[in-house]
Design a protein around this motif. Sequence first.
Motif, mmCIF file in Angstrom:
data_model
loop_
_atom_site.group_PDB
_atom_site.id
_atom_site.type_symbol
_atom_site.label_atom_id
_atom_site.label_comp_id
_atom_site.label_asym_id
_atom_site.label_seq_id
_atom_site.Cartn_x
_atom_site.Cartn_y
_atom_site.Cartn_z
ATOM 1 N N PRO A 58 5.008 -6.645 -7.809
ATOM 2 C CA PRO A 58 5.210 -6.051 -9.134
ATOM 3 C C PRO A 58 5.079 -4.535 -9.187
ATOM 4 N N GLU A 59 4.168 -3.983 -8.419
ATOM 5 C CA GLU A 59 3.945 -2.535 -8.488
ATOM 6 C C GLU A 59 3.399 -2.051 -7.154
ATOM 7 N N ASP A 60 3.364 -0.731 -7.025
ATOM 8 C CA ASP A 60 2.806 -0.149 -5.802
ATOM 9 C C ASP A 60 1.317 -0.453 -5.635
ATOM 10 N N ARG A 61 0.689 -0.928 -6.672
ATOM 11 C CA ARG A 61 -0.723 -1.289 -6.565
ATOM 12 C C ARG A 61 -0.912 -2.517 -5.668
ATOM 13 N N PHE A 62 0.155 -3.238 -5.453
ATOM 14 C CA PHE A 62 0.112 -4.440 -4.631
ATOM 15 C C PHE A 62 0.607 -4.115 -3.222
ATOM 16 N N SER A 63 -0.111 -4.609 -2.223
ATOM 17 C CA SER A 63 0.332 -4.459 -0.844
ATOM 18 C C SER A 63 -0.067 -5.697 -0.061
ATOM 19 N N ALA A 64 0.695 -6.017 0.955
ATOM 20 C CA ALA A 64 0.409 -7.180 1.797
ATOM 21 C C ALA A 64 0.617 -6.818 3.254
ATOM 22 N N LYS A 65 -0.212 -7.416 4.088
ATOM 23 C CA LYS A 65 -0.113 -7.184 5.521
ATOM 24 C C LYS A 65 -0.238 -8.505 6.264
ATOM 25 N N MET A 66 0.313 -8.520 7.457
ATOM 26 C CA MET A 66 0.140 -9.672 8.341
ATOM 27 C C MET A 66 -0.054 -9.122 9.746
ATOM 28 N N THR A 94 -3.218 -10.666 4.386
ATOM 29 C CA THR A 94 -3.964 -10.229 3.207
ATOM 30 C C THR A 94 -3.005 -9.753 2.134
ATOM 31 N N LEU A 95 -3.434 -9.943 0.903
ATOM 32 C CA LEU A 95 -2.759 -9.385 -0.264
ATOM 33 C C LEU A 95 -3.798 -8.543 -0.990
#
Lengths: 113, 114
Positions: free
Chosen positions: B61-69, B76-77
């Motif tokens: 939804p926004e740059d406030r959200f990030s995810a990594k693998m 992680t989210l």
Amino acid sequence: AQSVTQLGSHVSVSEGALVLLRCNYSSSVPPYLFWYVQYPNQGLQLLLKYTTGATLVKGINGFEAEFKKSETSFHLTKPSAHMSDAAEYFCAVGDSGNTPLVFGKGTRLSVIA
Amino acid sequence: DAGVIQSPRHEVTEMGQEVTLRCKPISGHNSLFWYRQTMMRGLELLIYFNNNVPIDDSGMPEDRFSAKMPNASFSTLKIQPSEPRDSAVYFCASSGDFNIQPQHFGDGTRLSIL
């Protein structure tokens, strides 16, 4: 791109009655079709899937679904509803393209004693 | 076999705080998905990975959200900073193939931002 339409956001049936949850899909190539069930406070669980072969697919808890290419449908049925069937049901479609499974908006099934 | 494992199951935090949701996919699965579920919007796909690589994050939804693998067994989210409208149930799912195999869902993280 594929899409899924679930007719009826809420279906209510009496205990012992037939359950029919409708799902229509759109896909430009042969689809892979799935039904999931979600009980309160849980994740989605796979009920059944259609990939290739027999068009009538049997799943867990007495549910089955029939793939009808001519109608682009994959309706979920159960002959006799049980109180424990009350849950949210999701239909999903996938194909061999470059997009992941697409889920419908879900149908909430209520079973009345 | 263990299913998809998410932690924490519940998270309550104050607006502005950083939130990190964790997911361990089923061993051998090469696709991982993050979803958000709310009453208003239903089930939304946020991002998915294939072989640890983010493929499509258009649902974030926004740059406030990030995810990594960082590896095949962990994702992680992260939400930073969090806002009350981020309150939802967040699901992680994994699959043997992103487009034709069934997805297996975790039990979700119920996030409440006060």
